[in-house]
Design a protein around this motif. Sequence first.
Motif, mmCIF file in Angstrom:
data_model
loop_
_atom_site.group_PDB
_atom_site.id
_atom_site.type_symbol
_atom_site.label_atom_id
_atom_site.label_comp_id
_atom_site.label_asym_id
_atom_site.label_seq_id
_atom_site.Cartn_x
_atom_site.Cartn_y
_atom_site.Cartn_z
ATOM 1 N N MET A 1 7.930 -5.508 -12.629
ATOM 2 C CA MET A 1 7.644 -4.347 -11.809
ATOM 3 C C MET A 1 7.487 -3.128 -12.725
ATOM 4 S SD MET A 1 9.569 -3.380 -8.249
ATOM 5 C CE MET A 1 11.035 -2.558 -8.781
ATOM 6 N N SER A 2 6.435 -2.328 -12.515
ATOM 7 C CA SER A 2 6.207 -1.169 -13.370
ATOM 8 C C SER A 2 7.136 -0.025 -12.988
ATOM 9 C CB SER A 2 4.745 -0.714 -13.256
ATOM 10 O OG SER A 2 4.545 0.033 -12.085
ATOM 11 N N ASP A 3 7.208 1.007 -13.842
ATOM 12 C CA ASP A 3 8.088 2.141 -13.552
ATOM 13 C C ASP A 3 7.521 3.029 -12.442
ATOM 14 O OD1 ASP A 3 5.990 3.118 -15.075
ATOM 15 O OD2 ASP A 3 7.244 4.496 -16.215
ATOM 16 N N ARG A 4 6.302 2.760 -11.967
ATOM 17 C CA ARG A 4 5.700 3.495 -10.848
ATOM 18 C C ARG A 4 5.738 2.673 -9.566
ATOM 19 N NH1 ARG A 4 5.873 8.435 -11.018
ATOM 20 N NH2 ARG A 4 4.376 8.474 -9.354
ATOM 21 N N SER A 5 6.442 1.557 -9.580
ATOM 22 C CA SER A 5 6.547 0.701 -8.403
ATOM 23 C C SER A 5 7.869 0.945 -7.698
ATOM 24 C CB SER A 5 6.481 -0.777 -8.799
ATOM 25 O OG SER A 5 5.232 -1.083 -9.346
ATOM 26 N N VAL A 6 7.854 0.682 -6.397
ATOM 27 C CA VAL A 6 9.071 0.795 -5.602
ATOM 28 C C VAL A 6 9.163 -0.452 -4.722
ATOM 29 C CG1 VAL A 6 7.944 2.155 -3.784
ATOM 30 C CG2 VAL A 6 10.416 2.282 -4.060
ATOM 31 N N ARG A 7 10.369 -0.995 -4.596
ATOM 32 C CA ARG A 7 10.606 -2.187 -3.776
ATOM 33 C C ARG A 7 11.388 -1.777 -2.528
ATOM 34 N NH1 ARG A 7 10.425 -7.552 -4.654
ATOM 35 N NH2 ARG A 7 10.116 -7.241 -6.873
ATOM 36 N N PHE A 8 11.055 -2.424 -1.401
ATOM 37 C CA PHE A 8 11.743 -2.189 -0.136
ATOM 38 C C PHE A 8 12.820 -3.251 0.054
ATOM 39 C CE2 PHE A 8 7.861 0.097 0.413
ATOM 40 C CZ PHE A 8 8.147 1.128 1.285
ATOM 41 N N PHE A 9 13.989 -2.805 0.535
ATOM 42 C CA PHE A 9 15.102 -3.711 0.811
ATOM 43 C C PHE A 9 15.538 -3.548 2.259
ATOM 44 C CE2 PHE A 9 15.269 -3.167 -3.745
ATOM 45 C CZ PHE A 9 15.527 -4.445 -4.186
ATOM 46 N N GLY A 10 15.541 -4.661 2.995
ATOM 47 C CA GLY A 10 15.966 -4.657 4.383
ATOM 48 C C GLY A 10 14.825 -4.351 5.336
ATOM 49 N N GLY A 11 15.094 -4.594 6.611
ATOM 50 C CA GLY A 11 14.118 -4.281 7.649
ATOM 51 C C GLY A 11 12.832 -5.075 7.543
ATOM 52 N N PRO A 12 11.812 -4.662 8.280
ATOM 53 C CA PRO A 12 10.560 -5.420 8.327
ATOM 54 C C PRO A 12 9.755 -5.374 7.030
ATOM 55 C CG PRO A 12 10.374 -3.418 9.622
ATOM 56 C CD PRO A 12 11.799 -3.540 9.202
ATOM 57 N N LEU A 13 10.031 -4.427 6.137
ATOM 58 C CA LEU A 13 9.286 -4.322 4.880
ATOM 59 C C LEU A 13 10.017 -4.981 3.709
ATOM 60 C CD1 LEU A 13 7.958 -0.643 5.103
ATOM 61 C CD2 LEU A 13 6.869 -2.765 5.872
ATOM 62 N N ASP A 14 11.105 -5.692 3.980
ATOM 63 C CA ASP A 14 11.922 -6.310 2.936
ATOM 64 C C ASP A 14 11.066 -7.107 1.961
ATOM 65 O OD1 ASP A 14 14.455 -6.911 1.749
ATOM 66 O OD2 ASP A 14 14.251 -8.947 2.538
ATOM 67 N N GLY A 15 11.224 -6.801 0.673
ATOM 68 C CA GLY A 15 10.506 -7.526 -0.375
ATOM 69 C C GLY A 15 9.166 -6.918 -0.746
ATOM 70 N N ARG A 16 8.644 -5.999 0.058
ATOM 71 C CA ARG A 16 7.350 -5.389 -0.253
ATOM 72 C C ARG A 16 7.490 -4.499 -1.480
ATOM 73 N NH1 ARG A 16 3.771 -2.483 4.262
ATOM 74 N NH2 ARG A 16 3.770 -4.649 4.931
ATOM 75 N N VAL A 17 6.463 -4.506 -2.316
ATOM 76 C CA VAL A 17 6.415 -3.645 -3.492
ATOM 77 C C VAL A 17 5.142 -2.820 -3.389
ATOM 78 C CG1 VAL A 17 6.235 -3.570 -6.014
ATOM 79 C CG2 VAL A 17 7.649 -5.321 -4.921
ATOM 80 N N GLN A 18 5.271 -1.521 -3.646
ATOM 81 C CA GLN A 18 4.085 -0.674 -3.652
ATOM 82 C C GLN A 18 4.199 0.349 -4.764
ATOM 83 O OE1 GLN A 18 4.266 0.989 0.337
ATOM 84 N NE2 GLN A 18 4.762 2.989 -0.487
ATOM 85 N N GLU A 19 3.083 0.940 -5.123
ATOM 86 C CA GLU A 19 3.067 1.962 -6.170
ATOM 87 C C GLU A 19 3.503 3.295 -5.583
ATOM 88 O OE1 GLU A 19 2.378 1.461 -9.552
ATOM 89 O OE2 GLU A 19 2.548 -0.605 -8.840
ATOM 90 N N LEU A 20 4.256 4.054 -6.366
ATOM 91 C CA LEU A 20 4.651 5.393 -5.955
ATOM 92 C C LEU A 20 3.446 6.326 -6.068
ATOM 93 C CD1 LEU A 20 8.070 5.584 -7.779
ATOM 94 C CD2 LEU A 20 7.731 5.627 -5.311
ATOM 95 N N ALA A 21 3.443 7.397 -5.283
ATOM 96 C CA ALA A 21 2.376 8.394 -5.340
ATOM 97 C C ALA A 21 2.402 9.088 -6.705
ATOM 98 C CB ALA A 21 2.560 9.401 -4.218
ATOM 99 N N ASP A 22 1.367 9.853 -6.987
ATOM 100 C CA ASP A 22 1.266 10.545 -8.273
ATOM 101 C C ASP A 22 2.340 11.609 -8.465
ATOM 102 O OD1 ASP A 22 -0.915 9.031 -9.042
ATOM 103 O OD2 ASP A 22 -2.370 10.457 -8.232
#
Length: 72
Positions: A1-22
């Motif tokens: 995972m890059s330093d601009r990525s964020v992972r979701f824990f719990g709820g319906p988005l659990d496990g999703r990874v997305q890039e942080l905004a600029d």
Amino acid sequence: MSDRSVRFFGGPLDGRVQELADEEPVPGTVVRHIHLHGGPKIETRYELGLTEDGWAYRVQAHESEPEPDTLP
């Protein structure tokens, strides 16, 4: 995972990874995920935090609604 990525824990988005905004990420930022379907609207709130493994959105605990005052 890059330093601009964020992972979701719990709820319906659990496990999703997305890039942080600029913009610079701010710990404590809250995002809402609203799920619309045939039933009632379901809203889940996630709070951004920085862990030793990187950025993470974690499900916020639901605050209970105050009990309405009742007359004796």
